[in-house]
Design an enzyme around this catalytic site. Structure first.
Site, PDB file in Angstrom:
ATOM      1  N   TRP A 156      -5.736   1.762  -5.877  1.00 44.61           N
ATOM      2  CA  TRP A 156      -5.115   0.946  -6.935  1.00 44.61           C
ATOM      3  C   TRP A 156      -4.279  -0.174  -6.330  1.00 44.61           C
ATOM      4  O   TRP A 156      -3.216  -0.502  -6.840  1.00 44.61           O
ATOM      5  CB  TRP A 156      -4.259   1.793  -7.889  1.00 44.61           C
ATOM      6  CG  TRP A 156      -5.082   2.712  -8.706  1.00 44.61           C
ATOM      7  CD1 TRP A 156      -5.113   4.077  -8.626  1.00 44.61           C
ATOM      8  CD2 TRP A 156      -6.034   2.353  -9.724  1.00 44.61           C
ATOM      9  NE1 TRP A 156      -6.034   4.578  -9.521  1.00 44.61           N
ATOM     10  CE2 TRP A 156      -6.610   3.542 -10.201  1.00 44.61           C
ATOM     11  CE3 TRP A 156      -6.471   1.129 -10.253  1.00 44.61           C
ATOM     12  CZ2 TRP A 156      -7.588   3.552 -11.195  1.00 44.61           C
ATOM     13  CZ3 TRP A 156      -7.447   1.137 -11.240  1.00 44.61           C
ATOM     14  CH2 TRP A 156      -7.985   2.345 -11.700  1.00 44.61           C
ATOM     15  N   GLU A 173       3.849   0.803 -11.037  1.00 52.07           N
ATOM     16  CA  GLU A 173       5.208   0.460 -10.548  1.00 52.07           C
ATOM     17  C   GLU A 173       6.289   1.285 -11.232  1.00 52.07           C
ATOM     18  O   GLU A 173       7.361   0.789 -11.578  1.00 52.07           O
ATOM     19  CB  GLU A 173       5.471  -1.038 -10.702  1.00 52.07           C
ATOM     20  CG  GLU A 173       4.509  -1.849  -9.860  1.00 52.07           C
ATOM     21  CD  GLU A 173       5.120  -3.087  -9.276  1.00 52.07           C
ATOM     22  OE1 GLU A 173       6.328  -3.082  -9.003  1.00 52.07           O
ATOM     23  OE2 GLU A 173       4.360  -4.051  -9.072  1.00 52.07           O
ATOM     24  N   GLY A 225      -6.607  -8.815 -37.462  1.00 50.49           N
ATOM     25  CA  GLY A 225      -7.655  -8.054 -38.143  1.00 50.49           C
ATOM     26  C   GLY A 225      -8.917  -7.962 -37.302  1.00 50.49           C
ATOM     27  O   GLY A 225      -8.849  -7.842 -36.082  1.00 50.49           O
ATOM     28  N   GLY A 283       0.804  -1.221   0.000  1.00 49.55           N
ATOM     29  CA  GLY A 283       0.000   0.000   0.000  1.00 49.55           C
ATOM     30  C   GLY A 283       0.833   1.265   0.000  1.00 49.55           C
ATOM     31  O   GLY A 283       1.132   1.819   1.066  1.00 49.55           O
ATOM     32  N   LEU A 284       1.208   1.713  -1.185  1.00 44.57           N
ATOM     33  CA  LEU A 284       1.943   2.976  -1.305  1.00 44.57           C
ATOM     34  C   LEU A 284       1.051   4.036  -1.962  1.00 44.57           C
ATOM     35  O   LEU A 284       0.836   5.117  -1.417  1.00 44.57           O
ATOM     36  CB  LEU A 284       3.225   2.753  -2.137  1.00 44.57           C
ATOM     37  CG  LEU A 284       4.077   3.990  -2.445  1.00 44.57           C
ATOM     38  CD1 LEU A 284       4.630   4.617  -1.168  1.00 44.57           C
ATOM     39  CD2 LEU A 284       5.244   3.638  -3.387  1.00 44.57           C
ATOM     40  N   THR A 285       0.499   3.696  -3.129  1.00 40.73           N
ATOM     41  CA  THR A 285      -0.257   4.653  -3.950  1.00 40.73           C
ATOM     42  C   THR A 285      -1.494   5.190  -3.239  1.00 40.73           C
ATOM     43  O   THR A 285      -2.186   4.459  -2.530  1.00 40.73           O
ATOM     44  CB  THR A 285      -0.656   3.956  -5.264  1.00 40.73           C
ATOM     45  OG1 THR A 285       0.531   3.552  -5.924  1.00 40.73           O
ATOM     46  CG2 THR A 285      -1.454   4.863  -6.171  1.00 40.73           C
ATOM     47  N   GLU A 342       7.264   7.276 -18.081  1.00 41.25           N
ATOM     48  CA  GLU A 342       7.938   8.573 -17.980  1.00 41.25           C
ATOM     49  C   GLU A 342       8.941   8.583 -16.823  1.00 41.25           C
ATOM     50  O   GLU A 342      10.058   9.095 -16.961  1.00 41.25           O
ATOM     51  CB  GLU A 342       6.889   9.688 -17.807  1.00 41.25           C
ATOM     52  CG  GLU A 342       6.046   9.962 -19.047  1.00 41.25           C
ATOM     53  CD  GLU A 342       5.114   8.806 -19.445  1.00 41.25           C
ATOM     54  OE1 GLU A 342       4.643   8.075 -18.555  1.00 41.25           O
ATOM     55  OE2 GLU A 342       4.877   8.634 -20.657  1.00 41.25           O
ATOM     56  N   ILE A 390      -2.588  -7.982 -36.753  1.00 48.56           N
ATOM     57  CA  ILE A 390      -2.423  -9.190 -37.577  1.00 48.56           C
ATOM     58  C   ILE A 390      -3.716 -10.002 -37.589  1.00 48.56           C
ATOM     59  O   ILE A 390      -4.096 -10.571 -38.613  1.00 48.56           O
ATOM     60  CB  ILE A 390      -1.226 -10.039 -37.051  1.00 48.56           C
ATOM     61  CG1 ILE A 390       0.085  -9.325 -37.391  1.00 48.56           C
ATOM     62  CG2 ILE A 390      -1.250 -11.460 -37.621  1.00 48.56           C
ATOM     63  CD1 ILE A 390       1.323  -9.939 -36.749  1.00 48.56           C
ATOM     64  N   ALA A 433      -1.216  10.511  -4.999  1.00 48.69           N
ATOM     65  CA  ALA A 433       0.221  10.186  -4.965  1.00 48.69           C
ATOM     66  C   ALA A 433       0.487   8.862  -5.680  1.00 48.69           C
ATOM     67  O   ALA A 433       0.197   7.792  -5.155  1.00 48.69           O
ATOM     68  CB  ALA A 433       0.705  10.100  -3.513  1.00 48.69           C
TER      69      ALA A 433
HETATM   70  N1  CAA Z   1      16.555   0.937  -2.729  1.00 49.68           N
HETATM   71  C1  CAA Z   1      16.956   1.487  -1.556  1.00 49.68           C
HETATM   72  N2  CAA Z   1      17.044   2.828  -1.368  1.00 49.68           N
HETATM   73  C2  CAA Z   1      16.703   3.627  -2.403  1.00 49.68           C
HETATM   74  C3  CAA Z   1      16.296   3.118  -3.641  1.00 49.68           C
HETATM   75  C4  CAA Z   1      16.216   1.700  -3.781  1.00 49.68           C
HETATM   76  N3  CAA Z   1      15.852   1.163  -4.936  1.00 49.68           N
HETATM   77  N4  CAA Z   1      16.020   4.144  -4.482  1.00 49.68           N
HETATM   78  C5  CAA Z   1      16.273   5.261  -3.797  1.00 49.68           C
HETATM   79  N5  CAA Z   1      16.692   4.952  -2.542  1.00 49.68           N
HETATM   80  C6  CAA Z   1      17.090   5.890  -1.494  1.00 49.68           C
HETATM   81  C7  CAA Z   1      18.165   6.829  -2.022  1.00 49.68           C
HETATM   82  O1  CAA Z   1      19.460   6.302  -1.812  1.00 49.68           O
HETATM   83  C8  CAA Z   1      17.920   8.072  -1.214  1.00 49.68           C
HETATM   84  O2  CAA Z   1      18.535   7.944   0.042  1.00 49.68           O
HETATM   85  P1  CAA Z   1      19.225   9.236   0.784  1.00 49.68           P
HETATM   86  O3  CAA Z   1      18.125  10.208   1.026  1.00 49.68           O
HETATM   87  O4  CAA Z   1      19.825   8.648   2.017  1.00 49.68           O
HETATM   88  O5  CAA Z   1      20.238   9.767  -0.191  1.00 49.68           O
HETATM   89  C9  CAA Z   1      16.423   8.074  -0.996  1.00 49.68           C
HETATM   90  O6  CAA Z   1      15.977   6.731  -1.193  1.00 49.68           O
HETATM   91  C10 CAA Z   1      15.701   8.964  -1.964  1.00 49.68           C
HETATM   92  O7  CAA Z   1      15.974   8.490  -3.258  1.00 49.68           O
HETATM   93  P2  CAA Z   1      15.972   9.410  -4.529  1.00 49.68           P
HETATM   94  O8  CAA Z   1      16.795  10.634  -4.260  1.00 49.68           O
HETATM   95  O9  CAA Z   1      16.313   8.546  -5.680  1.00 49.68           O
HETATM   96  O10 CAA Z   1      14.469   9.861  -4.582  1.00 49.68           O
HETATM   97  P3  CAA Z   1      13.813  10.700  -5.660  1.00 49.68           P
HETATM   98  O11 CAA Z   1      12.904  11.631  -4.958  1.00 49.68           O
HETATM   99  O12 CAA Z   1      14.825  11.272  -6.614  1.00 49.68           O
HETATM  100  O13 CAA Z   1      12.948   9.616  -6.443  1.00 49.68           O
HETATM  101  C11 CAA Z   1      11.623   8.905  -8.274  1.00 49.68           C
HETATM  102  C12 CAA Z   1      12.311  10.023  -7.553  1.00 49.68           C
HETATM  103  C13 CAA Z   1      12.621   8.016  -8.985  1.00 49.68           C
HETATM  104  C14 CAA Z   1      10.721   9.573  -9.289  1.00 49.68           C
HETATM  105  C15 CAA Z   1      10.823   8.032  -7.294  1.00 49.68           C
HETATM  106  O14 CAA Z   1       9.957   8.863  -6.559  1.00 49.68           O
HETATM  107  C16 CAA Z   1      10.007   6.991  -8.008  1.00 49.68           C
HETATM  108  O15 CAA Z   1      10.513   5.923  -8.364  1.00 49.68           O
HETATM  109  N6  CAA Z   1       8.717   7.269  -8.213  1.00 49.68           N
HETATM  110  C17 CAA Z   1       7.822   6.297  -8.785  1.00 49.68           C
HETATM  111  C18 CAA Z   1       7.068   5.648  -7.674  1.00 49.68           C
HETATM  112  C19 CAA Z   1       6.292   4.503  -8.188  1.00 49.68           C
HETATM  113  O16 CAA Z   1       6.836   3.606  -8.818  1.00 49.68           O
HETATM  114  N7  CAA Z   1       5.000   4.506  -7.870  1.00 49.68           N
HETATM  115  C20 CAA Z   1       4.179   3.399  -8.187  1.00 49.68           C
HETATM  116  C21 CAA Z   1       3.540   2.970  -6.929  1.00 49.68           C
HETATM  117  S1  CAA Z   1       3.542   1.286  -6.521  1.00 49.68           S
HETATM  118  C22 CAA Z   1       2.557   0.499  -7.627  1.00 49.68           C
HETATM  119  O17 CAA Z   1       2.312   0.935  -8.692  1.00 49.68           O
HETATM  120  C23 CAA Z   1       2.053  -0.819  -7.201  1.00 49.68           C
HETATM  121  C24 CAA Z   1       0.630  -0.969  -7.486  1.00 49.68           C
HETATM  122  O18 CAA Z   1      -0.184  -0.245  -7.022  1.00 49.68           O
HETATM  123  C25 CAA Z   1       0.250  -2.099  -8.354  1.00 49.68           C
END
Ligand code: CAA
Length: 402
Positions: A157, A368, A344, A125-127, A372, A342, A131
């Site tokens: 979602w 996920e 049709g 549960g993130l979304t 973009e 393909i 957000a």
């Molecule tokens: N593993 C561990 N730590 C991580 C990591 C990973 N994969 N990725 C980033 N981190 C850590 C970083 O090291 C950083 O740590 P510090 O603050 O100590 O430096 C911290 O997390 C913040 O990371 P970023 O600076 O990379 O964060 P950001 O703000 O630049 O991220 C972003 C931007 C890439 C756009 C990110 O917000 C992102 O991936 N957004 C998309 C979210 C997403 O996928 N949402 C879908 C929801 S889930 C879903 O869809 C499931 C469903 O419902 C079916």
């Protein structure tokens, strides 16, 4: 040494899951999809076969297979229908593997073991309504009260919302940091469906993955024991991103299976269907579409295999996994569109499965980490704006220690 061969165990997993999906799901999927019906017994069978804990160590109730096996399982499941792969993405990829890496021993015993055995079902549960890509924009809160946290918020979602027993939920524990959008104010919690204040409801009317369960989780003054916090206070955002490394991996491999399904359906149909006095397989423009599917399938597979190989080695693979997810999902959209073309007019009806593939593929280009977000990540890696640091609780390398 580079080895492109699958070993005996990989081939066994592939065969077992192919047989399961062909026998237990393929004959009914059109009916379930039409009725937007989630067939609960499928989960029970996946549990019995050990699929739900496929790459969880045996000491935690899993089958102890490697991460390549997980990718192969996702390919085979999505070959039949995306809803099957989504089950594995959420239950195992996003939830159980996160508990394996970040959970305390007590949390692993209490939650991971029954999840790996398929006795309990797990979701993520993130979304929230406001957000998705911008995960820091979540509004759910968790306020400490003695040995408990009080959670409030709404998640949407959520795959398996209406069937899961346990949820991995993300919420702000520091309101001041929330105002500053400082991700280190977010924490992660295991929330049981049985906790008072948890309510779920299903979402209907989706374009695709209609046989899957998707819904909303409402949290109203839900009291969660402090011992159910995963990681330290403030590590929730990192944990969510870590979970997505596994979730996106399953999506990439699943999309590869979807491309293969489109390719196989197209090859079959192109050899049967005749126009202008010969099978359409002999028309160059049809061959062009089939050739594109072949290259998309092979490239997608190599990308997720590399990410899986890195997981096996215990190497950080965020960049490689995100690239595999981006490429394979976009390629699956192309493959599904061409497969329908393909076929049709027949492809335009649910008489053939390509219509379902066409509707199913779109979700993975959005969830996920949207197309973009994946593009921005890759550009940022290339430009040196993004670098991966070691993770405090990495996914264990394979073979697992006893
Ligand atoms: N593993 C561990 N730590 C991580 C990591 C990973 N994969 N990725 C980033 N981190 C850590 C970083 O090291 C950083 O740590 P510090 O603050 O100590 O430096 C911290 O997390 C913040 O990371 P970023 O600076 O990379 O964060 P950001 O703000 O630049 O991220 C972003 C931007 C890439 C756009 C990110 O917000 C992102 O991936 N957004 C998309 C979210 C997403 O996928 N949402 C879908 C929801 S889930 C879903 O869809 C499931 C469903 O419902 C079916």
């Amino acid at each position: 040494m580079i080895d492109f061969e699958l070993n005996e165990e990989h081939l066994m997993v592939q065969r077992m899951i192919r047989d399961f999906a062909a026998k237990e799901v393929a004959p009914y999927i059109r009916e379930w999809d039409r009725a937007q019906h989630f067939e609960r017994s499928v989960l029970d069978k996946m549990g019995e076969l050990g699929i739900l804990g496929l790459c969880v160590p045996e000491k935690y109730g899993g089958a102890g297979m490697d991460y390549i096996s997980l990718g192969l399982a996702c390919e085979e499941l999505e070959y039949v229908d995306s809803f099957l792969r989504v089950i594995l993405s959420v239950h195992l990829g996003l939830n159980s593997l996160t508990l394996l890496a970040w959970g305390t021993e007590e949390q692993r015993q209490k939650y991971l073991v029954p999840q790996a055995k398929g006795e309990k079902i797990a979701a993520f549960g993130l979304t929230e309504p406001n957000a998705g890509s911008d995960a820091v924009a979540i509004q759910a809160t968790a306020v400490r009260d003695g040995d408990e946290y009080v959670l409030n918020g709404e998640k949407t979602w959520i795959s398996l919302a209406d069937v899961a027993d346990n949820f991995l939920v993300f919420a702000w524990t520091d309101r001041e940091k929330q105002r500053r959008r400082d991700h280190s104010g977010i924490s992660a919690f295991i929330v049981e469906r049985a906790f008072p204040g948890v309510e779920t409801r299903s979402l209907h009317g989706k374009l695709g993955i209609r046989a899957g369960n998707t819904g909303i989780i409402s949290l109203s003054d839900v009291r969660v024991p402090a011992s159910n916090r995963v990681g330290e206070e403030g590590e929730g955002f990192k944990i969510a991103m870590f979970s997505l490394d596994q979730g996106r991996y399953t999506v990439a491999a699943g999309a590869t299976g979807l491309i293969k399904a489109c390719l196989d359906a197209s090859v079959r149909y192109a050899q049967e269907r005749k126009t202008f006095g010969r099978p359409i397989a002999e028309h160059q423009l049809v061959k062009e579409m089939i050739a594109q599917m072949v290259s998309d399938y092979e490239a997608s597979r190599l990308l997720w295999l590399r990410a899986g190989w890195m997981k096996n080695k215990g190497l950080r693979n965020t960049r490689e996994t995100a690239l595999a997810k981006w490429f394979a999902t976009v390629a699956s959209e192309r493959a599904a569109s061409d497969a329908l073309q393909i076929h049709g007019a027949y492809g335009y009806s649910d008489e053939y499965p390509v219509e379902r593939f066409y509707r199913n593929c779109k979700g993975a280009v959005i969830y996920e980490g949207s197309r973009e977000i994946q593009k921005l990540m890759q550009a940022d890696y290339a430009l040196g704006f993004r670098q991966d640091k070691p993770v405090r609780c990495p996914l264990p390398a394979w073979p697992f220690e006893d």
